[in-house]
Write a protein that holds these residues in place. Structure first.
Motif: not given
Length: 277
Positions: A4, A35, A60
């Motif tokens: 991420i 996230e 996520f």
């Protein structure tokens, strides 16, 4: 799965029905390297239960940052959420704003050192807000002007927010009279810049605390980019019981001092100490 590189802070307070729709919107994103950090200003257990259920459904990771309910303390919980972010870039929005599927992609596309990004929102009436389903979000019907008109949306120039391609969006961004300010429902910037100005001023309650952060970022030397027609969210309607004139007047005075004194840093932010800048 790729690592991420973006954190998305979503603020919420006792609105699990709206938050569920919003999180489905993020589960529908074209850009997936992010996230979610929920900035929860003291919600009852229903919100935590919703997050636990959706963690098993969405792609996520979700971090739930919560503190006890002490009235409208959005600035405090946002500062805690900023610290909890695990990446160098932060998008901020609200738990009543459903993102179009390219929302994160647009913020990532236009991010640039020395800038923050300013997006907008498209307000829906209550009746349409309530009828939007998970399927409507995943199929993008809730962003389709013709579908919205079938369910009561009136014709307006603002409808261009929902159906502008890149060329038209660029033109509309260039000519809009709206200032490219930091908007709590749709803005993004580098975490190091937000930390450098010490986050949100925790004296501020409802009314302009997001704009004041942006004004300090500008005083710090950043420029802002207008992407209100590129990065689209639909804003679900709800009552605002926390809105009061006393809070708005107090916040206006703080913002006035920030502008007139060219303040870059607040002693009432993430770090509590005397201002040195």
């Amino acid at each position: 799965m790729q690592a991420i590189d973006t954190s998305i802070i979503i603020s919420t307070y006792n609105s699990p029905v709206w938050l569920e729709k919003v999180l489905y919107g993020y589960n529908n994103q074209t850009y997936r390297r992010f996230e979610i950090v929920i900035a929860d200003d003291g919600s009852k257990p229903e919100t935590g239960q919703l997050i636990e259920r959706l963690r098993k459904e969405v792609f996520f990771p979700i971090e739930h940052v919560w503190h006890e309910d002490n009235g409208f303390q959005k600035s405090q919980i946002l500062n805690k959420a900023i610290i909890a972010c695990n990446t160098s870039y932060i998008i901020m929005s609200d738990g009543d704003c459903i993102p179009r599927k390219d929302f994160v992609e647009q913020h990532v596309k236009y991010r640039e050192e020395g800038y923050f990004l300013s997006g907008g929102y498209f307000m829906l009436p209550r009746t349409i807000s309530e009828r939007i389903t998970k399927e409507d979000i995943y199929t993008e019907k809730c962003f389709d002007v013709s579908w919205l008109k079938q369910h009561g949306l009136k014709s307006s120039f603002k409808n261009n927010k929902l159906n502008s391609g890149n060329l038209k969006a660029g033109i509309l961004n260039a000519i809009t009279p709206t200032n490219a300010s930091w908007n709590g429902h749709n803005a993004s910037g580098w975490k190091e810049d937000i930390i450098a100005v010490n986050g949100f001023d925790e004296r501020m309650q409802y009314g302009g605390q997001d704009r004041e952060l942006g004004e300090r970022l500008v005083n710090y030397g950043l420029k802002s980019k207008q992407i209100r027609y590129n990065a689209v969210v639909i804003h679900l309607d709800h009552p605002r019981g926390y809105k009061n004139q006393e809070s708005i007047d107090k916040n206006r005075a703080i913002r006035k001092a920030t502008r007139e004194e060219q303040k870059k840093w607040t002693p009432y932010g993430i770090v509590k100490k005397e201002a040195s800048v």
